[in-house]
Design a protein around this motif. Sequence first.
Motif, PDB file in Angstrom:
ATOM      1  N   UNK A 189       0.842  -1.209   0.000  1.00 39.90           N
ATOM      2  CA  UNK A 189       0.000   0.000   0.000  1.00 39.90           C
ATOM      3  C   UNK A 189       0.880   1.264   0.000  1.00 39.90           C
ATOM      4  N   UNK A 190       1.939   1.256   0.815  1.00 43.61           N
ATOM      5  CA  UNK A 190       2.863   2.408   0.863  1.00 43.61           C
ATOM      6  C   UNK A 190       3.476   2.656  -0.511  1.00 43.61           C
ATOM      7  N   UNK A 191       3.860   1.557  -1.164  1.00 44.00           N
ATOM      8  CA  UNK A 191       4.477   1.657  -2.481  1.00 44.00           C
ATOM      9  C   UNK A 191       3.488   2.161  -3.518  1.00 44.00           C
ATOM     10  N   UNK A 192       2.292   1.594  -3.501  1.00 43.22           N
ATOM     11  CA  UNK A 192       1.291   1.892  -4.527  1.00 43.22           C
ATOM     12  C   UNK A 192       0.672   3.278  -4.338  1.00 43.22           C
ATOM     13  N   UNK A 193       0.315   3.617  -3.078  1.00 45.75           N
ATOM     14  CA  UNK A 193      -0.453   4.847  -2.842  1.00 45.75           C
ATOM     15  C   UNK A 193       0.414   6.054  -2.530  1.00 45.75           C
ATOM     16  N   UNK A 194       1.587   5.833  -1.931  1.00 44.37           N
ATOM     17  CA  UNK A 194       2.437   6.969  -1.551  1.00 44.37           C
ATOM     18  C   UNK A 194       3.712   7.058  -2.389  1.00 44.37           C
ATOM     19  N   UNK A 195       3.918   6.080  -3.271  1.00 40.69           N
ATOM     20  CA  UNK A 195       5.092   6.115  -4.144  1.00 40.69           C
ATOM     21  C   UNK A 195       6.409   5.907  -3.419  1.00 40.69           C
ATOM     22  N   UNK A 196       6.349   5.315  -2.204  1.00 40.77           N
ATOM     23  CA  UNK A 196       7.580   5.068  -1.441  1.00 40.77           C
ATOM     24  C   UNK A 196       8.299   3.866  -2.051  1.00 40.77           C
ATOM     25  N   UNK A 197       9.584   4.006  -2.278  1.00 41.52           N
ATOM     26  CA  UNK A 197      10.391   2.891  -2.777  1.00 41.52           C
ATOM     27  C   UNK A 197      10.490   1.842  -1.678  1.00 41.52           C
ATOM     28  N   UNK A 198      10.254   0.577  -2.031  1.00 43.06           N
ATOM     29  CA  UNK A 198      10.327  -0.509  -1.055  1.00 43.06           C
ATOM     30  C   UNK A 198      11.388  -1.507  -1.492  1.00 43.06           C
ATOM     31  N   UNK A 199      12.306  -1.821  -0.574  1.00 41.76           N
ATOM     32  CA  UNK A 199      13.277  -2.898  -0.796  1.00 41.76           C
ATOM     33  C   UNK A 199      13.003  -3.944   0.278  1.00 41.76           C
ATOM     34  N   UNK A 200      12.587  -5.124  -0.161  1.00 41.06           N
ATOM     35  CA  UNK A 200      12.197  -6.194   0.760  1.00 41.06           C
ATOM     36  C   UNK A 200      13.243  -7.302   0.713  1.00 41.06           C
ATOM     37  N   UNK A 201      13.960  -7.486   1.829  1.00 40.43           N
ATOM     38  CA  UNK A 201      14.939  -8.568   1.935  1.00 40.43           C
ATOM     39  C   UNK A 201      14.191  -9.772   2.523  1.00 40.43           C
ATOM     40  N   UNK A 202      14.177 -10.896   1.820  1.00 38.22           N
ATOM     41  CA  UNK A 202      13.354 -12.012   2.276  1.00 38.22           C
ATOM     42  C   UNK A 202      13.929 -13.355   1.832  1.00 38.22           C
ATOM     43  N   UNK A 203      13.452 -14.426   2.500  1.00 38.31           N
ATOM     44  CA  UNK A 203      13.728 -15.761   1.976  1.00 38.31           C
ATOM     45  C   UNK A 203      12.410 -16.478   1.703  1.00 38.31           C
ATOM     46  N   UNK A 204      11.295 -15.727   1.771  1.00 42.94           N
ATOM     47  CA  UNK A 204       9.977 -16.288   1.469  1.00 42.94           C
ATOM     48  C   UNK A 204       9.640 -16.062  -0.006  1.00 42.94           C
ATOM     49  N   UNK A 205       9.445 -17.155  -0.741  1.00 38.31           N
ATOM     50  CA  UNK A 205       9.156 -17.046  -2.181  1.00 38.31           C
ATOM     51  C   UNK A 205       7.870 -16.286  -2.468  1.00 38.31           C
ATOM     52  N   UNK A 206       6.830 -16.542  -1.652  1.00 38.70           N
ATOM     53  CA  UNK A 206       5.537 -15.907  -1.912  1.00 38.70           C
ATOM     54  C   UNK A 206       5.624 -14.393  -1.736  1.00 38.70           C
ATOM     55  N   UNK A 207       6.489 -13.917  -0.837  1.00 29.72           N
ATOM     56  CA  UNK A 207       6.680 -12.474  -0.662  1.00 29.72           C
ATOM     57  C   UNK A 207       7.442 -11.900  -1.855  1.00 29.72           C
ATOM     58  N   UNK A 208       8.515 -12.575  -2.236  1.00 28.53           N
ATOM     59  CA  UNK A 208       9.331 -12.107  -3.364  1.00 28.53           C
ATOM     60  C   UNK A 208       8.509 -12.014  -4.639  1.00 28.53           C
ATOM     61  N   UNK A 209       7.551 -12.931  -4.800  1.00 29.42           N
ATOM     62  CA  UNK A 209       6.722 -12.970  -6.011  1.00 29.42           C
ATOM     63  C   UNK A 209       5.854 -11.733  -6.157  1.00 29.42           C
TER      64      UNK A 209
END
Length: 281
Positions: A189-209
């Motif tokens: 929502x932050x990325x879509x509505x406020x245009x905030x750049x998001x960098x997500x460090x993860x090992x969960x495939x469903x999140x990365x997708x």
Amino acid sequence: MSQSIIRTENLTFRYTTEEGVAPTVLDGIDLSIRPGSFVAILGHNGSGKSTLAKHFNAILLPTGGKVYVGGLDTADEERLLDIRRQVGMVFQNPDNQIVASVVEEDVAFAPENLGVPSQEIRRRVDDALRTVGMAEYARHAPHLLSGGQKQRVAIAGVLAMEPACIVLDESTAMLDPVGRREVLSTVKKLNREKGITVVLITHHMDEAAQADRLVVMHDGHIVHDGPPAQVFQDVEGLRALGLEVPETVGLMYELRKNGVNVPLNTLDVDSCATVLKKLLS
């Protein structure tokens, strides 16, 4: 091409130990992240992804090469505050980031330290809590909240600094599935509505997708970089790195191995169901 919010040039990093210099953790990383994008960085433990994340707001400084945030060199000590205003970090354990005994006081902590005027702090705290869906908990004690709620408060605390970019370093790793969903829907929502750049460090495939762009790391190198639907098609290559693919892609891959002509770009359950429905009809 728009200017990068984060850019690394031949970034190399080694931790120093009492015995001397340890092995190289990051080895010649060239990465450019556009403003307003949603990038997931995926890799198994020890791949270098969290070490890379800590370079994005100068928690760590390069052993070699350069990191630029909004055009500022992270090695420039005089600009450290400006860099950290631009890139906010949310870590794995929200308990380590929550410092006050009342939710709204915790969210106000960073802007107070930045010398933001009181009226402006009030506006930022209210906006941040509303944005992460925690406004009704403003007067609550953080230690009584669920893991997902605490992590949303931690995100609100970063939002109150009004950064251009938020880096989430394994921020869902300690959460149950409900908490993970809450946090992920908040950052999308932050990325879509406020245009905030998001960098997500993860090992969960469903999140990365769910990101726009997927960067896969292995042994301090970037080995894949592209849209998730494209990257996850290299099922064997990812498995060779000790990584799995989303279950939907894995199912399609098995069908293809058995001679059924199906696409591999089915990242979510709905698109997978549509393909299966067509097959069955």
